[in-house]
Design a protein around this motif. Structure first.
Motif, PDB file in Angstrom:
ATOM      1  N   ALA A 137      -2.964   2.710   6.805  1.00 12.17           N
ATOM      2  CA  ALA A 137      -2.493   2.717   5.424  1.00 12.17           C
ATOM      3  C   ALA A 137      -3.647   2.497   4.460  1.00 12.17           C
ATOM      4  O   ALA A 137      -3.632   3.031   3.346  1.00 12.17           O
ATOM      5  CB  ALA A 137      -1.433   1.645   5.216  1.00 12.17           C
ATOM      6  N   MET A 138      -4.662   1.746   4.895  1.00 11.21           N
ATOM      7  CA  MET A 138      -5.785   1.483   4.012  1.00 11.21           C
ATOM      8  C   MET A 138      -6.730   2.668   3.918  1.00 11.21           C
ATOM      9  O   MET A 138      -7.502   2.777   2.993  1.00 11.21           O
ATOM     10  CB  MET A 138      -6.537   0.229   4.462  1.00 11.21           C
ATOM     11  CG  MET A 138      -5.744  -1.032   4.242  1.00 11.21           C
ATOM     12  SD  MET A 138      -6.637  -2.498   4.724  1.00 11.21           S
ATOM     13  CE  MET A 138      -7.788  -2.639   3.373  1.00 11.21           C
ATOM     14  N   GLU A 183      -4.802   2.601  -7.994  1.00  6.05           N
ATOM     15  CA  GLU A 183      -4.091   1.388  -7.574  1.00  6.05           C
ATOM     16  C   GLU A 183      -4.422   1.040  -6.125  1.00  6.05           C
ATOM     17  O   GLU A 183      -4.676  -0.117  -5.782  1.00  6.05           O
ATOM     18  CB  GLU A 183      -2.586   1.642  -7.706  1.00  6.05           C
ATOM     19  CG  GLU A 183      -1.805   0.478  -8.229  1.00  6.05           C
ATOM     20  CD  GLU A 183      -0.350   0.855  -8.406  1.00  6.05           C
ATOM     21  OE1 GLU A 183       0.458   0.292  -7.653  1.00  6.05           O
ATOM     22  OE2 GLU A 183      -0.040   1.686  -9.266  1.00  6.05           O
ATOM     23  N   ARG A 184      -4.415   2.066  -5.287  1.00  9.92           N
ATOM     24  CA  ARG A 184      -4.712   1.864  -3.863  1.00  9.92           C
ATOM     25  C   ARG A 184      -6.135   1.328  -3.680  1.00  9.92           C
ATOM     26  O   ARG A 184      -6.373   0.410  -2.904  1.00  9.92           O
ATOM     27  CB  ARG A 184      -4.541   3.177  -3.110  1.00  9.92           C
ATOM     28  CG  ARG A 184      -4.764   3.068  -1.609  1.00  9.92           C
ATOM     29  CD  ARG A 184      -4.589   4.407  -0.940  1.00  9.92           C
ATOM     30  NE  ARG A 184      -3.238   4.905  -1.035  1.00  9.92           N
ATOM     31  CZ  ARG A 184      -2.286   4.657  -0.123  1.00  9.92           C
ATOM     32  NH1 ARG A 184      -2.564   3.943   0.918  1.00  9.92           N
ATOM     33  NH2 ARG A 184      -1.083   5.160  -0.280  1.00  9.92           N
ATOM     34  N   GLU A 185      -7.098   1.887  -4.400  1.00  7.95           N
ATOM     35  CA  GLU A 185      -8.474   1.433  -4.295  1.00  7.95           C
ATOM     36  C   GLU A 185      -8.635   0.016  -4.811  1.00  7.95           C
ATOM     37  O   GLU A 185      -9.409  -0.771  -4.252  1.00  7.95           O
ATOM     38  CB  GLU A 185      -9.399   2.382  -5.054  1.00  7.95           C
ATOM     39  CG  GLU A 185      -9.576   3.725  -4.374  1.00  7.95           C
ATOM     40  CD  GLU A 185     -10.396   4.703  -5.203  1.00  7.95           C
ATOM     41  OE1 GLU A 185     -10.960   4.283  -6.233  1.00  7.95           O
ATOM     42  OE2 GLU A 185     -10.470   5.874  -4.815  1.00  7.95           O
ATOM     43  N   LEU A 190       0.817  -1.216   0.000  1.00  8.76           N
ATOM     44  CA  LEU A 190       0.000   0.000   0.000  1.00  8.76           C
ATOM     45  C   LEU A 190       0.850   1.266   0.000  1.00  8.76           C
ATOM     46  O   LEU A 190       0.472   2.275  -0.581  1.00  8.76           O
ATOM     47  CB  LEU A 190      -0.943   0.002   1.207  1.00  8.76           C
ATOM     48  CG  LEU A 190      -2.114  -0.974   1.110  1.00  8.76           C
ATOM     49  CD1 LEU A 190      -2.862  -1.028   2.424  1.00  8.76           C
ATOM     50  CD2 LEU A 190      -3.039  -0.589  -0.020  1.00  8.76           C
ATOM     51  N   GLN A 191       2.003   1.235   0.651  1.00  4.64           N
ATOM     52  CA  GLN A 191       2.881   2.404   0.665  1.00  4.64           C
ATOM     53  C   GLN A 191       3.532   2.642  -0.694  1.00  4.64           C
ATOM     54  O   GLN A 191       3.882   3.769  -1.028  1.00  4.64           O
ATOM     55  CB  GLN A 191       3.956   2.248   1.734  1.00  4.64           C
ATOM     56  CG  GLN A 191       3.420   2.398   3.138  1.00  4.64           C
ATOM     57  CD  GLN A 191       4.480   2.132   4.194  1.00  4.64           C
ATOM     58  OE1 GLN A 191       5.533   1.583   3.906  1.00  4.64           O
ATOM     59  NE2 GLN A 191       4.176   2.497   5.428  1.00  4.64           N
ATOM     60  N   ILE A 203      -6.388  -2.364  -4.679  1.00  8.85           N
ATOM     61  CA  ILE A 203      -5.835  -3.250  -3.653  1.00  8.85           C
ATOM     62  C   ILE A 203      -6.801  -3.361  -2.482  1.00  8.85           C
ATOM     63  O   ILE A 203      -7.048  -4.461  -1.973  1.00  8.85           O
ATOM     64  CB  ILE A 203      -4.448  -2.746  -3.186  1.00  8.85           C
ATOM     65  CG1 ILE A 203      -3.434  -2.903  -4.313  1.00  8.85           C
ATOM     66  CG2 ILE A 203      -3.979  -3.499  -1.952  1.00  8.85           C
ATOM     67  CD1 ILE A 203      -2.110  -2.255  -4.034  1.00  8.85           C
ATOM     68  N   GLN A 204      -7.366  -2.238  -2.050  1.00  5.60           N
ATOM     69  CA  GLN A 204      -8.320  -2.267  -0.943  1.00  5.60           C
ATOM     70  C   GLN A 204      -9.547  -3.099  -1.296  1.00  5.60           C
ATOM     71  O   GLN A 204     -10.039  -3.876  -0.480  1.00  5.60           O
ATOM     72  CB  GLN A 204      -8.746  -0.851  -0.574  1.00  5.60           C
ATOM     73  CG  GLN A 204      -7.674  -0.061   0.124  1.00  5.60           C
ATOM     74  CD  GLN A 204      -8.107   1.380   0.385  1.00  5.60           C
ATOM     75  OE1 GLN A 204      -9.123   1.829  -0.111  1.00  5.60           O
ATOM     76  NE2 GLN A 204      -7.306   2.081   1.167  1.00  5.60           N
ATOM     77  N   GLU A 227      -4.207   6.774  -6.622  1.00  6.49           N
ATOM     78  CA  GLU A 227      -5.373   6.361  -5.845  1.00  6.49           C
ATOM     79  C   GLU A 227      -6.090   5.176  -6.473  1.00  6.49           C
ATOM     80  O   GLU A 227      -6.668   4.354  -5.764  1.00  6.49           O
ATOM     81  CB  GLU A 227      -6.365   7.532  -5.696  1.00  6.49           C
ATOM     82  CG  GLU A 227      -6.089   8.450  -4.543  1.00  6.49           C
ATOM     83  CD  GLU A 227      -6.050   7.723  -3.205  1.00  6.49           C
ATOM     84  OE1 GLU A 227      -6.983   6.952  -2.887  1.00  6.49           O
ATOM     85  OE2 GLU A 227      -5.088   7.932  -2.467  1.00  6.49           O
ATOM     86  N   CYS A 271       2.104   2.233  -3.581  1.00  6.12           N
ATOM     87  CA  CYS A 271       1.112   2.581  -4.604  1.00  6.12           C
ATOM     88  C   CYS A 271       1.434   3.961  -5.175  1.00  6.12           C
ATOM     89  O   CYS A 271       1.777   4.888  -4.441  1.00  6.12           O
ATOM     90  CB  CYS A 271      -0.293   2.596  -4.009  1.00  6.12           C
ATOM     91  SG  CYS A 271      -0.918   0.972  -3.630  1.00  6.12           S
TER      92      CYS A 271
END
Length: 169
Positions: free
Chosen positions: A167-168, A134-136, A126-127, A138-139, A132, A129
């Motif tokens: 982080a999430m 990509e982060r979403e 997550l760090q 993964i979440q 946003e 990424c």
């Protein structure tokens, strides 16, 4: 009567080819480890490690392997693992290696370590990424694959997973 004590080696199969992990089979992996022990440590190592040696857990999707061996000879198994350079299965040969993550006395300690290891890996992912989206993604993947209900998930996060929760968010 004396019980036999074992050691459990938690390993990860690392390969560039994703087909390598998907073709994992516990019998093939057990034979490969036994052959490697015989090649590295000779007949003494093969005989000493053959008693009580088994592949207790194998996850083909994550590449996590749990090997069980006798307590007296776990160092022979551990020292032979770096000499595994390929996996042969179903007529194919895939380059890979085994990364030893943890050595424990029980399956439970290995499970606890694996949970902590996966949390750290998720935090690093997550760090790293870049945006946003990509982060979403993964979440969404994590929440979709989570088998725990929301209440027990919150309980575990309050036990020490605060970094992952932050982080999430």
């Amino acid at each position: 009567m004396v019980r036999f004590k074992h050691r459990y080696l938690l390993c990860e199969v690392v390969s560039d080819d994703p087909r390598c992990r998907l073709s994992l089979d516990d019998r093939a992996l057990c034979g490969l480890v036994r052959d490697t022990i015989a090649r590295v440590h000779g007949t003494f190592g093969a005989a000493a490690c053959s008693i009580g040696f088994a592949v207790r857990y194998l996850n083909a999707y994550t590449g996590v392997v749990l090997l069980r061996c006798r307590k007296d000879f776990y160092q022979l198994v551990w020292s032979a693992l770096p000499f595994i350079t390929h996996l042969e299965n179903k007529g194919h040969r895939y380059p890979c290696f085994l990364n030893t993550l943890h050595v424990g006395g029980t399956i439970r300690t290995c499970q606890k370590f694996l949970i902590q290891y996966n949390r750290r890996q998720l935090l690093i992912l997550l760090q790293n990424c870049t945006d946003e989206g990509e982060r979403e993604a993964i979440q969404k993947s994590v929440t979709k694959s989570c088998l725990l209900d929301r209440e027990s998930g919150e309980e575990e996060l309050s036990d020490g997973g605060d970094e992952v929760a932050e982080a999430m968010e």
